[in-house]
Design a protein around this motif. Sequence first.
Motif, PDB file in Angstrom:
ATOM      1  N   ARG A  65       2.473  -5.833  16.534  1.00 58.71           N
ATOM      2  CA  ARG A  65       3.634  -6.099  15.875  1.00 58.71           C
ATOM      3  C   ARG A  65       3.696  -5.027  14.895  1.00 58.71           C
ATOM      4  O   ARG A  65       4.940  -4.301  14.515  1.00 58.71           O
ATOM      5  CB  ARG A  65       3.405  -7.433  14.819  1.00 58.71           C
ATOM      6  CG  ARG A  65       3.707  -8.416  15.500  1.00 58.71           C
ATOM      7  CD  ARG A  65       3.906  -9.760  14.474  1.00 58.71           C
ATOM      8  NE  ARG A  65       2.700 -10.258  14.019  1.00 58.71           N
ATOM      9  CZ  ARG A  65       1.926 -11.120  14.356  1.00 58.71           C
ATOM     10  NH1 ARG A  65       2.114 -11.749  15.203  1.00 58.71           N
ATOM     11  NH2 ARG A  65       0.996 -11.210  13.409  1.00 58.71           N
ATOM     12  N   TRP A  68      -1.417  -8.694  15.775  1.00 65.94           N
ATOM     13  CA  TRP A  68      -0.858  -7.985  14.604  1.00 65.94           C
ATOM     14  C   TRP A  68      -0.865  -6.559  15.048  1.00 65.94           C
ATOM     15  O   TRP A  68      -0.076  -5.807  14.176  1.00 65.94           O
ATOM     16  CB  TRP A  68      -1.621  -8.503  13.212  1.00 65.94           C
ATOM     17  CG  TRP A  68      -3.126  -7.850  13.670  1.00 65.94           C
ATOM     18  CD1 TRP A  68      -4.454  -8.612  14.202  1.00 65.94           C
ATOM     19  CD2 TRP A  68      -3.812  -6.632  13.488  1.00 65.94           C
ATOM     20  NE1 TRP A  68      -5.240  -7.971  14.229  1.00 65.94           N
ATOM     21  CE2 TRP A  68      -5.238  -6.687  13.758  1.00 65.94           C
ATOM     22  CE3 TRP A  68      -3.360  -5.335  12.809  1.00 65.94           C
ATOM     23  CZ2 TRP A  68      -5.947  -5.576  13.731  1.00 65.94           C
ATOM     24  CZ3 TRP A  68      -4.182  -4.414  12.745  1.00 65.94           C
ATOM     25  CH2 TRP A  68      -5.401  -4.556  13.094  1.00 65.94           C
ATOM     26  N   VAL A 116      10.215  -9.308  15.411  1.00 66.08           N
ATOM     27  CA  VAL A 116       8.791  -8.901  16.187  1.00 66.08           C
ATOM     28  C   VAL A 116       7.988 -10.207  15.942  1.00 66.08           C
ATOM     29  O   VAL A 116       7.039 -10.328  16.933  1.00 66.08           O
ATOM     30  CB  VAL A 116       8.295  -7.658  15.527  1.00 66.08           C
ATOM     31  CG1 VAL A 116       6.819  -7.501  15.965  1.00 66.08           C
ATOM     32  CG2 VAL A 116       9.143  -6.599  15.868  1.00 66.08           C
ATOM     33  N   ARG A 117       7.744 -10.553  14.680  1.00 62.82           N
ATOM     34  CA  ARG A 117       6.845 -11.818  14.407  1.00 62.82           C
ATOM     35  C   ARG A 117       7.063 -12.944  15.199  1.00 62.82           C
ATOM     36  O   ARG A 117       6.232 -13.580  15.667  1.00 62.82           O
ATOM     37  CB  ARG A 117       6.824 -12.190  12.883  1.00 62.82           C
ATOM     38  CG  ARG A 117       5.720 -13.294  12.437  1.00 62.82           C
ATOM     39  CD  ARG A 117       5.835 -13.187  10.823  1.00 62.82           C
ATOM     40  NE  ARG A 117       4.722 -13.943  10.396  1.00 62.82           N
ATOM     41  CZ  ARG A 117       4.748 -15.555  10.587  1.00 62.82           C
ATOM     42  NH1 ARG A 117       6.042 -16.068  10.999  1.00 62.82           N
ATOM     43  NH2 ARG A 117       3.692 -16.321  10.083  1.00 62.82           N
ATOM     44  N   TYR A 123      15.862  -4.988  18.428  1.00 64.76           N
ATOM     45  CA  TYR A 123      14.440  -5.385  18.703  1.00 64.76           C
ATOM     46  C   TYR A 123      14.281  -6.658  19.708  1.00 64.76           C
ATOM     47  O   TYR A 123      13.231  -6.774  20.306  1.00 64.76           O
ATOM     48  CB  TYR A 123      13.535  -5.820  17.255  1.00 64.76           C
ATOM     49  CG  TYR A 123      12.883  -4.484  17.053  1.00 64.76           C
ATOM     50  CD1 TYR A 123      11.612  -4.008  17.226  1.00 64.76           C
ATOM     51  CD2 TYR A 123      13.436  -3.567  15.974  1.00 64.76           C
ATOM     52  CE1 TYR A 123      11.011  -2.806  17.001  1.00 64.76           C
ATOM     53  CE2 TYR A 123      12.783  -2.450  15.507  1.00 64.76           C
ATOM     54  CZ  TYR A 123      11.762  -2.177  16.041  1.00 64.76           C
ATOM     55  OH  TYR A 123      10.844  -1.005  15.418  1.00 64.76           O
ATOM     56  N   TRP A 148      10.936  -7.446  11.247  1.00 65.52           N
ATOM     57  CA  TRP A 148       9.593  -8.106  11.103  1.00 65.52           C
ATOM     58  C   TRP A 148       9.842  -9.606  11.491  1.00 65.52           C
ATOM     59  O   TRP A 148       8.982 -10.176  12.199  1.00 65.52           O
ATOM     60  CB  TRP A 148       9.010  -7.949   9.594  1.00 65.52           C
ATOM     61  CG  TRP A 148       8.147  -9.205   9.316  1.00 65.52           C
ATOM     62  CD1 TRP A 148       7.920 -10.246   8.756  1.00 65.52           C
ATOM     63  CD2 TRP A 148       6.775  -8.752   9.796  1.00 65.52           C
ATOM     64  NE1 TRP A 148       6.689 -10.728   8.833  1.00 65.52           N
ATOM     65  CE2 TRP A 148       5.888  -9.871   9.326  1.00 65.52           C
ATOM     66  CE3 TRP A 148       6.185  -7.702  10.575  1.00 65.52           C
ATOM     67  CZ2 TRP A 148       4.498  -9.971   9.611  1.00 65.52           C
ATOM     68  CZ3 TRP A 148       4.670  -8.018  10.853  1.00 65.52           C
ATOM     69  CH2 TRP A 148       3.968  -9.017  10.266  1.00 65.52           C
ATOM     70  N   ILE A 173       6.299 -12.011  19.292  1.00 64.47           N
ATOM     71  CA  ILE A 173       4.760 -11.815  19.627  1.00 64.47           C
ATOM     72  C   ILE A 173       3.877 -12.538  18.697  1.00 64.47           C
ATOM     73  O   ILE A 173       3.713 -12.336  17.513  1.00 64.47           O
ATOM     74  CB  ILE A 173       4.524 -10.193  19.191  1.00 64.47           C
ATOM     75  CG1 ILE A 173       5.480  -9.254  19.962  1.00 64.47           C
ATOM     76  CG2 ILE A 173       3.119 -10.001  19.576  1.00 64.47           C
ATOM     77  CD1 ILE A 173       5.230  -7.526  19.684  1.00 64.47           C
ATOM     78  N   THR A 174       3.506 -13.497  19.343  1.00 60.93           N
ATOM     79  CA  THR A 174       2.669 -14.772  18.650  1.00 60.93           C
ATOM     80  C   THR A 174       1.340 -14.388  18.998  1.00 60.93           C
ATOM     81  O   THR A 174       0.907 -13.850  20.216  1.00 60.93           O
ATOM     82  CB  THR A 174       3.236 -15.995  19.095  1.00 60.93           C
ATOM     83  OG1 THR A 174       2.947 -16.027  20.485  1.00 60.93           O
ATOM     84  CG2 THR A 174       4.561 -16.250  18.755  1.00 60.93           C
ATOM     85  N   TYR A 177       5.489  -1.815  16.395  1.00 56.53           N
ATOM     86  CA  TYR A 177       6.962  -2.051  16.227  1.00 56.53           C
ATOM     87  C   TYR A 177       7.555  -1.754  14.885  1.00 56.53           C
ATOM     88  O   TYR A 177       8.635  -1.296  14.701  1.00 56.53           O
ATOM     89  CB  TYR A 177       7.432  -3.375  17.232  1.00 56.53           C
ATOM     90  CG  TYR A 177       7.555  -3.384  18.429  1.00 56.53           C
ATOM     91  CD1 TYR A 177       8.326  -2.804  19.281  1.00 56.53           C
ATOM     92  CD2 TYR A 177       6.157  -4.119  19.069  1.00 56.53           C
ATOM     93  CE1 TYR A 177       8.239  -2.942  20.658  1.00 56.53           C
ATOM     94  CE2 TYR A 177       6.154  -4.058  20.346  1.00 56.53           C
ATOM     95  CZ  TYR A 177       7.363  -3.509  21.149  1.00 56.53           C
ATOM     96  OH  TYR A 177       7.128  -3.754  22.651  1.00 56.53           O
TER      97      TYR A 177
END
Length: 777
Positions: free
Chosen positions: A694, A691, A765-766, A669, A762, A769-770, A697
């Motif tokens: 996210r 969100w 990705v978290r 990822y 998670w 992507i903010t 993904y």
Amino acid sequence: MLKKLAVRDLTRNKVITAVLFLFIASSAALAAAAALMVAELSSSVSRFFEAAAVPHVVQMHAGEVDQAAIDDFSASQSSVVLQQTVEMIPVSAGALRIGSSDGGRPSEVMDNAFVQQSLRFDYLLDLDNRIAEIEPGEVGVPVYYKEQLKLQEGDLVRIVTEQGEMTWRIAAFVRDVQMNPALISSKRFVLHEEDWTALAGHIEAREYLITFRLTDPSLAGGLEQAYRAAGLPQQGPSITYGLLRTLHLLTDGIVIAVIILASLLLIGISALCLRFTMSATLEEDYREIGILRALGLPGRWIRQLYLGKYAVITVLACLAGYGVALPAGRLITDQMALYMGRTAPGSATYLVPLGAVVLVGLVVLAICWLMLGRLGRVSPVDAIRTGMAPAAGRVGRAPAIHRSRLPLSLLLAAKDIRSRLPMYSLLCGVYVLGLILLLIPQQLLHTFNSPDFISYMGAARSDLRLDLRPSGPLTDKQIEELDVSIQQDGETERYALFVTSAWQVVDQAGETETIYVEQGDFRVFPIQYASGGAPEQADQLALSDLLASSLGKQVGDQVVTIAGGVERELTVSGIYQDITNGGKTAKALIAASPEDRLWVTAAINLAEVTNLQQKRQSYAEAFPEARVTDMQDYLAQTLGGTIRQVERVSLAAALLAVIVGATITGLFYRLLLAKDASQIAIMRSMGFAAWAMRGQYMTRVTLLLTIGLILGTCLAGVGGNMLAGVMGARFGAAGIRLLPLPLAVQLGYTLLLAGGTAWAAWFTVRTAITERKGVRV
């Protein structure tokens, strides 16, 4: 410029390089450790057999022995180099105390006997693999009890009989080339001649080991047949050099097989990881590669650049794995060293693991070479113009969004997976291999711990098993007394008696071979058959797997047998698994002739199993000549060491599977988000919430996990049974099958892998992507 590209790639992708290095090193370490264990095991067995002067044929006998007849037979056989008859004093477990207190009573599973040190061969060795020298007042104790009862030199061994009590101090722990493995339910203690003579005055019973050393171990079968034909003492099973070697190899061989499996799976995972990282790297460098091609550099030069970079990583990783494997492998072989001795490091200690490491390195480089083959097809114009590799992974036409009733997030995830199927299939393959790595060792452990596993060791599942092997011929009166005693016991739910006798069978060469045939009602305690079933008529015979292979027979074939002087042609009704009595046994309905009968076995199921130990003790007191066994205790005593080793390996495999799954998912990822950075920025500018992206993904990883776990579960069942069949074939149980894990247990392990993987996805990705910056990679 070539060197600049290589250095830049290594410094730019430090995490990728580190993960790739770690996986290749782990694969090399596991492969080297398994190879080291194979070399150590083979060398240890060979050195142990040489130091102990292993007998090539052993005939056990309970009863009188005509040594003069045995001497005449030995003189008539040109293959016999030495012959030796070992006289043993059997001692019941109830009369034996081992250790400083009464708490050290040996298990009823083992038959214990006291002997003197052998004079010509078949020596009992100390922990330095020297012939054990025992002085008056001392005793040599089997190394099996050192491990089971945690004994030390100086502890006491006592025998309590009606004539009195005798006590000795443990002076040595002995390795017994005949009875060392826990799978063999007989153990020998060593006394000085004076103490042995004194013990002989207290106990009248005798058993004998009639042993032979031959000019060539391969002649053991011929001598065994000649011995039977001569009518010499044979009130007991016989074993040969080949079976002794197999039993010594079996326990550690199971652990080695699991480690080899883990190594192969990890190599496969590393190959998928390598393929993905190389694809990502080549795609990032596609414009630079196009420029190099436009400048006239041949494709092979560019290929050598990348191959050189991965070759450096592979060589360093393999060297690291090799360095870890040598000390780790020696630690893993501690159990082997206890039972057979540690061999001094030699050339094989270093060269065999090095060969495994080199093989792993060559596999990795071969994958690199195949992956780099497409560099020769790079178009300089397209590479410079687009800076992107052609989208070879796009498959067909995706369904229109407005026509689908699926949730939008699921539909978009499926569309993306389909459009980049080759890339996502690599990640799915990691999940498949990871689940196989997790499940197969657990299934093997579950099978060993199952009460049904006893069926692969020559016995049906029952609460109690009673083996009555009298010192003389088995009489009708003894069988009747046993039958009446069990029948009148109000706590017995069901039982069956099986009489074992010695028959002759005619092999493919027209020679006769002695086998052990069990007669009884096989419907009461049925066993699993690899093919066919139990005999239902007097003209039928069921064969063990090893015997069927030796005779070249299958279900429906005819077998010529000789029993009680009568020759019969019987039809093979079924083939079953058995590793007892040399693995060559049979089952028939024909009543045994009195002169052929050897022993009787009773299988007993109790109405209430809560008083199992009390009932076992009751039968042991009623039939002092018999061995009464709790079948669960039997498995624990004979396979306990193997089960503990498999437990450790299976736990390590489970942790490795979760770590690998989570690490590669995070790496995947990380690269995917870097690749999709511009697309994510566009979607954020269009108003998509962080969100929601996210979730996109996470939906993809959920779909991949679901597919991978389903495939992994199916392949683990098939692959596990194939592995079990290969291992089982080595000791006469080719039809062995791994039992499926209980649903709750399998679900728990599957969720463990899924949870670790989902958390890694998670977190990656978290972090990337903010809400504020849109994307951060």
